[in-house]
Design a protein around this motif. Structure first.
Motif, PDB file in Angstrom:
ATOM      1  N   TYR A  38      26.851 -64.419 -42.212  1.00 30.48           N
ATOM      2  CA  TYR A  38      27.155 -64.801 -41.085  1.00 30.48           C
ATOM      3  C   TYR A  38      27.261 -66.244 -40.807  1.00 30.48           C
ATOM      4  CZ  TYR A  38      26.243 -65.505 -35.831  1.00 30.48           C
ATOM      5  OH  TYR A  38      26.216 -65.677 -34.463  1.00 30.48           O
ATOM      6  N   LEU A  39      26.512 -66.829 -41.577  1.00 27.33           N
ATOM      7  CA  LEU A  39      26.536 -68.456 -42.055  1.00 27.33           C
ATOM      8  C   LEU A  39      27.686 -68.816 -42.689  1.00 27.33           C
ATOM      9  CD1 LEU A  39      22.807 -69.064 -42.222  1.00 27.33           C
ATOM     10  CD2 LEU A  39      24.218 -69.711 -40.591  1.00 27.33           C
ATOM     11  N   GLY A  40      28.460 -67.984 -43.294  1.00 29.97           N
ATOM     12  CA  GLY A  40      29.857 -68.609 -43.661  1.00 29.97           C
ATOM     13  C   GLY A  40      29.984 -68.334 -45.056  1.00 29.97           C
ATOM     14  N   ASN A  60      23.372 -73.398 -42.293  1.00 32.39           N
ATOM     15  CA  ASN A  60      24.304 -73.943 -43.053  1.00 32.39           C
ATOM     16  C   ASN A  60      24.698 -75.508 -42.688  1.00 32.39           C
ATOM     17  OD1 ASN A  60      25.825 -73.849 -40.481  1.00 32.39           O
ATOM     18  ND2 ASN A  60      27.151 -72.140 -40.919  1.00 32.39           N
ATOM     19  N   SER A  62      25.796 -76.619 -39.952  1.00 31.73           N
ATOM     20  CA  SER A  62      25.606 -77.059 -38.312  1.00 31.73           C
ATOM     21  C   SER A  62      24.554 -76.077 -37.776  1.00 31.73           C
ATOM     22  CB  SER A  62      26.937 -76.764 -37.714  1.00 31.73           C
ATOM     23  OG  SER A  62      27.347 -75.463 -38.032  1.00 31.73           O
ATOM     24  N   SER A  63      24.401 -74.760 -38.322  1.00 39.51           N
ATOM     25  CA  SER A  63      23.738 -73.942 -37.489  1.00 39.51           C
ATOM     26  C   SER A  63      22.411 -73.168 -38.273  1.00 39.51           C
ATOM     27  CB  SER A  63      24.543 -72.721 -37.260  1.00 39.51           C
ATOM     28  OG  SER A  63      25.685 -73.061 -36.309  1.00 39.51           O
TER      29      SER A  63
HETATM   30  C1  LIG Z   1      27.686 -71.994 -39.681  1.00 37.96           C
HETATM   31  O1  LIG Z   1      27.525 -70.773 -38.964  1.00 37.96           O
HETATM   32  C2  LIG Z   1      27.982 -70.729 -37.895  1.00 37.96           C
HETATM   33  C3  LIG Z   1      27.507 -69.368 -37.269  1.00 37.96           C
HETATM   34  O2  LIG Z   1      28.111 -68.278 -37.695  1.00 37.96           O
HETATM   35  C4  LIG Z   1      29.390 -70.720 -37.815  1.00 37.96           C
HETATM   36  O3  LIG Z   1      29.913 -70.651 -36.534  1.00 37.96           O
HETATM   37  C5  LIG Z   1      29.964 -71.951 -38.651  1.00 37.96           C
HETATM   38  O4  LIG Z   1      31.378 -71.918 -38.744  1.00 37.96           O
HETATM   39  C6  LIG Z   1      29.365 -72.104 -39.600  1.00 37.96           C
HETATM   40  N1  LIG Z   1      29.742 -73.330 -40.543  1.00 37.96           N
HETATM   41  C7  LIG Z   1      30.297 -73.173 -41.872  1.00 37.96           C
HETATM   42  C8  LIG Z   1      30.584 -74.459 -42.307  1.00 37.96           C
HETATM   43  O5  LIG Z   1      30.496 -72.238 -42.419  1.00 37.96           O
END
Ligand SMILES: *[C@@H]1O[C@H](CO)[C@@H](O)[C@H](O)[C@H]1NC(C)=O
Length: 337
Positions: A38-40, A60, A62-63
């Motif tokens: 979910y966090l990429g 990650n 930002s989240s």
């Molecule tokens: C971090 O996670 C959020 C939530 O899923 C996502 O929208 C965002 O693209 C991610 N950021 C990165 C750098 O992968």
């Protein structure tokens, strides 16, 4: 030449795979790798075993995902609470509970002291998102059935909440760093309504506490859960060893318990509290029910002057005071209405 080698190797492999299973992530329904996906794909954070539930926080750039796994069925859970701060009185709190339709309510609250936290802003029509729109339940990473066990709820928020966010306290902006201050609790009675401003019943006094999360630790699909640190952790990484720097945390929670005590003093006080802690805790708590609820904001800080408390004792003390204050305020509210 070595006939026992085959079976021995097999035994070793069995042992290794057993050990591997034991070390695998604790969340059965929602795994660490689900959170990573979910966090990429990459994140930092930790899984901590707390007195209320197993808490995973992973970030990650930002989240932040916050995932709470209660050891029991969804139907057995009342609610789970998570907050940024050192105590209820300075925390920005999110309370989450399962609804009969398989959804979860996310309720963003604050509390003046150790009373029932009340809603920040107005109730949202979508109970899974707070009124700022920035904190929301991730349904795909949360339990759906009443029989799911463990009961897992996961929500996502930005590391840095927008300037318009009406959060409380100094801790609500999270950093990918060590010692992010978090409080937690669970309740045994479901509010019975999906509305964000539903009335909550209090947490059991042994089902709450405060801890320190390392949001900079390496987080992988196989990261093991560690015991939730009771005091700030020195150095970093996910070692989980709590250094003797607990004085500031204890001071923050206990307030009046004066910040003058050094680390060495609190270490020796640990012995004192261990030997006479129970007696003094209940003794100090007994005057509380007579406290005027309108002036109760300072009542949780009434600890015997000058004593350096261990963090565990502070949590227990805080819990007992919270129980007393909550009961007084709740019953007076009930008699008003
Ligand atoms: C971090 O996670 C959020 C939530 O899923 C996502 O929208 C965002 O693209 C991610 N950021 C990165 C750098 O992968």
């Amino acid at each position: 030449m070595c006939p026992s080698r085959g079976p021995a190797t097999r035994r070793l492999l069995t042992l290794l795979s057993t050990l591997f299973l034991l070390a695998s992530p604790v969340l059965a329904a929602v795994s660490s790798s689900d959170l990573l996906t979910y966090l990429g794909g990459a994140a930092t954070g930790q899984t901590l075993k707390t007195a209320a539930y197993t808490l995973t926080m992973a970030a990650n750039a930002s989240s932040v995902l916050v995932s709470c796994a209660y050891k029991g069925k969804v139907s057995e859970l009342g609610w789970m609470g998570w907050g940024t701060g050192s105590a209820m009185s300075d925390a920005d709190i999110l309370v989450l509970w399962p609804n009969s339709d398989g959804s979860w309510t996310l309720s963003h609250r604050t509390a003046a002291t150790t009373v029932m936290p009340t809603l920040v802003g107005t109730a949202n029509k979508d109970p899974s998102t707070d009124s700022s729109g920035s904190v929301k339940v991730v349904a795909s990473l949360s339990s759906k059935s009443q029989t799911d066990s463990p009961a897992v709820v996961t929500f996502v928020r930005p590391l840095q909440l927008p300037a318009t966010y009406k959060g409380k306290g100094e801790y609500y902006q999270l950093k990918k760093a060590i010692n992010q201050q978090v409080i937690y609790a669970y309740g045994m009675k479901n509010p019975g309504s999906s509305a964000q401003d539903a009335t909550l019943t209090q947490h059991p006094l042994d089902g709450m506490g405060a801890t320190y999360v390392d949001l900079s630790a390496t987080f992988s699909a196989t990261s093991a859960a560690i015991e939730a640190p009771l005091s700030p952790v020195k150095g970093g990484s996910s070692s989980g060893s709590s250094a003797a720097g607990g004085t500031s945390a204890a001071t923050a929670t206990a307030g009046a318990a004066s910040g003058s005590s050094s680390g060495a003093a609190s270490a020796s006080a640990a012995t004192n509290v261990a030997t006479n802690g129970a007696g003094s805790t209940s003794g100090a708590a007994s005057p509380l029910p007579s406290t005027d609820p309108t002036s109760s904001s300072g009542s949780t800080t009434d600890t015997p002057g000058g004593t350096a408390w261990t963090y565990a004792a502070v949590i227990k003390m805080h819990g007992i005071c919270a129980g007393a204050t909550w009961c007084v305020v709740t019953s007076s509210l009930a008699s008003v209405s």
